[in-house]
Design a protein around this motif. Structure first.
Motif, PDB file in Angstrom:
ATOM      1  N   ALA A   1      32.125  34.569  28.711  1.00  0.00           N
ATOM      2  CA  ALA A   1      34.006  33.838  28.248  1.00  0.00           C
ATOM      3  C   ALA A   1      34.358  33.636  27.024  1.00  0.00           C
ATOM      4  N   HIS A   2      33.348  33.357  26.307  1.00  0.00           N
ATOM      5  CA  HIS A   2      34.337  32.922  24.780  1.00  0.00           C
ATOM      6  C   HIS A   2      34.147  34.006  24.247  1.00  0.00           C
ATOM      7  N   MET A   3      34.036  35.822  24.821  1.00  0.00           N
ATOM      8  CA  MET A   3      34.581  37.018  24.159  1.00  0.00           C
ATOM      9  C   MET A   3      35.636  36.743  24.865  1.00  0.00           C
ATOM     10  N   ARG A   4      35.919  36.703  26.182  1.00  0.00           N
ATOM     11  CA  ARG A   4      37.524  36.954  27.025  1.00  0.00           C
ATOM     12  C   ARG A   4      36.585  38.614  27.439  1.00  0.00           C
ATOM     13  N   ALA A   5      35.765  38.557  28.042  1.00  0.00           N
ATOM     14  CA  ALA A   5      35.721  39.635  28.733  1.00  0.00           C
ATOM     15  C   ALA A   5      36.625  40.289  29.061  1.00  0.00           C
ATOM     16  N   PRO A   6      37.457  41.688  28.537  1.00  0.00           N
ATOM     17  CA  PRO A   6      38.287  42.642  29.823  1.00  0.00           C
ATOM     18  C   PRO A   6      37.800  42.540  31.116  1.00  0.00           C
ATOM     19  N   GLY A   7      38.952  41.909  31.637  1.00  0.00           N
ATOM     20  CA  GLY A   7      38.549  41.540  33.382  1.00  0.00           C
ATOM     21  C   GLY A   7      37.924  40.498  34.048  1.00  0.00           C
ATOM     22  N   LEU A   8      36.891  39.380  32.549  1.00  0.00           N
ATOM     23  CA  LEU A   8      36.640  38.769  33.827  1.00  0.00           C
ATOM     24  C   LEU A   8      37.929  37.757  33.705  1.00  0.00           C
ATOM     25  N   ALA A   9      37.755  36.621  35.291  1.00  0.00           N
ATOM     26  CA  ALA A   9      38.681  35.838  35.632  1.00  0.00           C
ATOM     27  C   ALA A   9      38.553  34.357  35.915  1.00  0.00           C
ATOM     28  N   GLY A  10      36.946  34.528  35.863  1.00  0.00           N
ATOM     29  CA  GLY A  10      36.706  33.086  35.662  1.00  0.00           C
ATOM     30  C   GLY A  10      35.117  32.773  35.946  1.00  0.00           C
ATOM     31  N   ILE A  11      34.591  31.629  35.570  1.00  0.00           N
ATOM     32  CA  ILE A  11      32.577  31.693  36.063  1.00  0.00           C
ATOM     33  C   ILE A  11      32.402  30.295  35.842  1.00  0.00           C
TER      34      ILE A  11
END
Length: 384
Positions: free
Chosen positions: A190-200
């Motif tokens: 989440a901190h690195m705002r991984a491409p495509g990651l919408a939430g955790i």
């Protein structure tokens, strides 16, 4: 560049299982200790009962078939081979979900939630609650490769898992969940705002209370602080050892299956919501399955070294500030390190869900799968 995803059917040779049985039969047991409770660690009788079941009645081949039926696969990322389960939902609109385990857990932590998460309509949910599941073993755990050089800590693992999701075709939109080291990896994603990651979603939050939070703690928050203090004082010796001198432990974990079982069992005893008797909630065969995913690939030593890597990574500086992506948090009462909703609110920029389960502990998906499933669904419903 080899981006291949390969089927990885697991079939342990009979000779290795025979060797395990021989080692268990020749276990040299310690004396019983000087107390009649778990305050010195696992009681001899409990580990003896586990070993007795391990040798008579436990069926590894059944577990092997389960793993193979759940899309046991392997791919190489950043020079390291990763083993993972890939279970696709039959629902066409399913959301890809990365599930990351911790120590002393394994990919089998999630065995009881796989069906409900992938096939929700068969388990009291809606089609829109469906997930395609990706469940990788951390580096050095299970059947993933063992790093041969330093550097495989939380951050590098997060990068590898983001690459895995892209490689599986999920790069446009996916979500992630974790507890223990899985929580650290998920938070890093989440901190690195991984491409495509919408939430955790997290079922454990690694945090340090501020002086103001300590000073203004409510009675319930004070209980949380007391539990965390007890964990650090009474239960965290394993962490101190694995963060500093994991190789001093490695020889015992690699050589003695009973010793490995005792080392892993200690945490199931100490941080589950079972009054020190994990077998009351977690099937004994499931505990043995977990040990097998350390014993068979000789992953006890390499898994312990993940702590050493993470300790150095944290010393050099990890991301700080509120988690920037939408998030959900679940607290289970038997978890020793817990935080309140108001403490969580300051650590997440967009806290969509905060849930407190009635029972369960550190191994949430094993101890209270129904609440785990409910909270995961509730979290990601807010992110559609």
């Amino acid at each position: 560049m080899n981006d291949a995803i390969d089927a990885f059917p697991i079939h342990i040779p009979d000779a290795e299982l025979d060797d395990l049985d021989d080692r268990l039969a020749r276990t040299r047991w310690p004396d019983a200790g000087t107390v009649d409770d778990g305050s010195q660690g696992p009681q001899r009788g409990r580990i003896q009962a586990l070993v007795e079941r391990w040798r008579g009645g436990y069926d590894w081949r059944a577990t092997e078939a389960l793993l193979n039926g759940w899309g046991s696969s392997r791919t190489v990322i950043d020079g390291l081979g990763f083993h993972f389960l890939h279970i696709r939902s039959p629902e066409p609109g399913a959301t890809p979900l990365l599930l990351t385990h911790g120590w002393p857990g394994s990919i089998l932590e999630f065995r009881d939630v796989i069906g409900p998460l992938t096939q929700p309509r068969a388990h009291g949910g809606q089609a829109s609650d469906a997930f395609h599941l990706v469940i990788p073993s951390l580096p050095g755990f299970g059947f993933s490769d063992k790093p041969t050089a330093p550097g495989w800590g939380v951050g590098r693992t997060a990068l590898a898992f983001a690459a895995l999701m892209r490689r599986l075709g999920y790069g446009d939109r996916w979500v992630a969940q974790g507890g223990d080291w899985g929580a650290a990896v998920t938070t890093a994603l989440a901190h690195m705002r991984a491409p495509g990651l919408a939430g955790i979603h997290l079922n454990m939050v690694m945090f340090h209370p501020t002086e103001q939070e300590i000073g203004e703690a409510t009675p319930e928050e004070r209980r949380m602080l007391d539990d965390a203090a007890r964990y650090h004082k009474e239960y965290s010796a394993y962490m101190q050892l694995q963060c500093t001198r994991p190789q001093s432990l490695a020889f015992a974990l690699a050589d003695s299956p009973a010793g490995l079982a005792g080392w892993l069992y200690a945490l199931f005893q100490d941080v589950s919501d079972t009054q020190g008797q994990p077998e009351k909630t977690i099937a004994l065969d499931h505990l043995i399955d977990d040990v097998m995913l350390y014993w068979l690939p000789n992953a006890g030593p390499s898994a312990a070294r993940f702590y050493w890597e993470a300790a150095r990574e944290m010393a050099s500086g990890m991301p700080t500030g509120p988690v920037p992506l939408p998030a959900g948090v679940s607290m289970f009462p038997g978890e020793q390190v817990r935080l309140s909703e108001r403490w969580a609110a300051s650590r997440f920029a967009d806290l969509r869900f905060f849930g407190e389960a009635e029972h369960g502990g550190h191994f949430a998906a094993m101890e209270n799968p129904s609440a785990f499933i409910e909270h995961v669904r509730a979290t990601f419903r807010t992110m559609r």
